[in-house]
Scaffold this motif. Structure first.
Motif, mmCIF file in Angstrom:
data_model
loop_
_atom_site.group_PDB
_atom_site.id
_atom_site.type_symbol
_atom_site.label_atom_id
_atom_site.label_comp_id
_atom_site.label_asym_id
_atom_site.label_seq_id
_atom_site.Cartn_x
_atom_site.Cartn_y
_atom_site.Cartn_z
ATOM 1 N N ILE A 132 0.839 -1.199 0.000
ATOM 2 C CA ILE A 132 0.000 0.000 0.000
ATOM 3 C C ILE A 132 0.878 1.256 0.000
ATOM 4 O O ILE A 132 0.653 2.207 -0.758
ATOM 5 N N CYS A 181 -4.184 6.681 -4.127
ATOM 6 C CA CYS A 181 -5.452 5.967 -3.945
ATOM 7 C C CYS A 181 -5.777 5.717 -2.484
ATOM 8 O O CYS A 181 -6.947 5.586 -2.122
ATOM 9 N N TYR A 182 -4.752 5.637 -1.618
ATOM 10 C CA TYR A 182 -4.971 5.154 -0.263
ATOM 11 C C TYR A 182 -4.851 6.247 0.788
ATOM 12 O O TYR A 182 -3.992 7.123 0.703
ATOM 13 N N CYS A 242 -9.637 3.087 0.108
ATOM 14 C CA CYS A 242 -9.178 3.202 -1.280
ATOM 15 C C CYS A 242 -10.123 4.103 -2.057
ATOM 16 O O CYS A 242 -11.337 3.900 -2.049
ATOM 17 N N TRP A 280 -11.238 4.579 -5.421
ATOM 18 C CA TRP A 280 -11.188 3.830 -6.678
ATOM 19 C C TRP A 280 -11.261 4.744 -7.897
ATOM 20 O O TRP A 280 -10.995 4.300 -9.021
ATOM 21 N N ARG A 294 -2.459 1.298 -7.401
ATOM 22 C CA ARG A 294 -3.123 0.597 -6.304
ATOM 23 C C ARG A 294 -2.971 -0.901 -6.504
ATOM 24 O O ARG A 294 -2.489 -1.358 -7.548
ATOM 25 N N PHE A 299 -6.353 -6.108 -2.665
ATOM 26 C CA PHE A 299 -6.766 -5.116 -1.681
ATOM 27 C C PHE A 299 -7.713 -5.680 -0.632
ATOM 28 O O PHE A 299 -7.673 -5.297 0.525
#
Length: 215
Positions: free
Chosen positions: A66, A81-82, A93, A95, A101, A163
């Protein structure tokens, strides 16, 4: 990055004897797992052990993966993304972000099968490094035949983090990994084989592959 078309995939959990379908939006997926070369060039960390620049990086936890994705996004000028949730522990996340990711479990299986219907997308010795042909070691990426969408090492060589949580009610924070490895028996190297572990877990046959949402 390989363009993966949208579609639908059926997943199953043999432990709970359940099946479910997932719709897949078009996305991008790396043609092979993240290599030692890319990982250490991005993080500037000194490898614990290295089996060649073009071998998949291993001994990487889900948390490490991550962090790598966010760092690579930052260096590429993309939106990460995180982010960390309000509880200070859960990872959220976005998306819709254009950064790097991990694939979802459904995306991973859909991309692995590449339109095929069997347990594997080809004959195992032609597509995968596993315990009967690996010589007990990891191998450089891209040395076996790809699937129909041009993705290498989706089965064998290294397990790949996804994920998704496995089963939060039973296993808490455990995350899913897929695909089998150089140390795995043939039966573990299949498109629907599911494994899980704690997000801090790392071992010498577990790596990851990066994805991006297709905007």
């Amino acid at each position: 990055m390989v363009k993966i078309p949208g579609g639908e995939i059926e997943l199953r959990d043999d432990r709970t004897k359940s099946k479910w379908k997932a719709k897949i939006s078009p996305f991008l997926l790396a043609p092979h797992p993240v290599t030692n070369d890319l990982y250490f060039a991005t993080t500037n960390k000194t490898p614990v052990s290295i089996d060649g620049d073009q071998s998949p990086v291993v001994n990487i936890s889900w948390n490490d993966a991550i962090s790598f994705c966010n760092l690579l996004s930052q260096k590429a000028g993309l939106k990460a993304c995180y982010s960390v949730g309000m509880d200070g522990e859960s990872i959220l996340c976005d998306w819709e972000a254009d950064g790097y990711r991990l694939p979802s479990e459904a995306e991973w299986q859909y991309a692995c099968k590449a339109g095929t219907t069997g347990y594997r997308y080809g004959e195992i010795d032609r597509i995968a490094w596993y315990n009967e042909n690996s010589g007990g070691k990891i191998h450089e990426v891209g040395r076996k035949e790809p699937n129909a969408w041009g993705l290498y090492d989706m089965l064998g060589n290294v397990w790949e983090w996804c994920f998704d949580l496995y089963d939060e009610k039973v296993y808490g924070s455990y995350r899913i990994f897929r695909g089998g490895s150089w140390a795995e028996e043939a039966r573990g190297c299949g498109a629907s084989c599911r494994r899980r572990s704690h997000p801090t877990f790392c071992i010498d046959d577990l790596g990851f592959r990066i994805a991006r949402s297709k905007n």
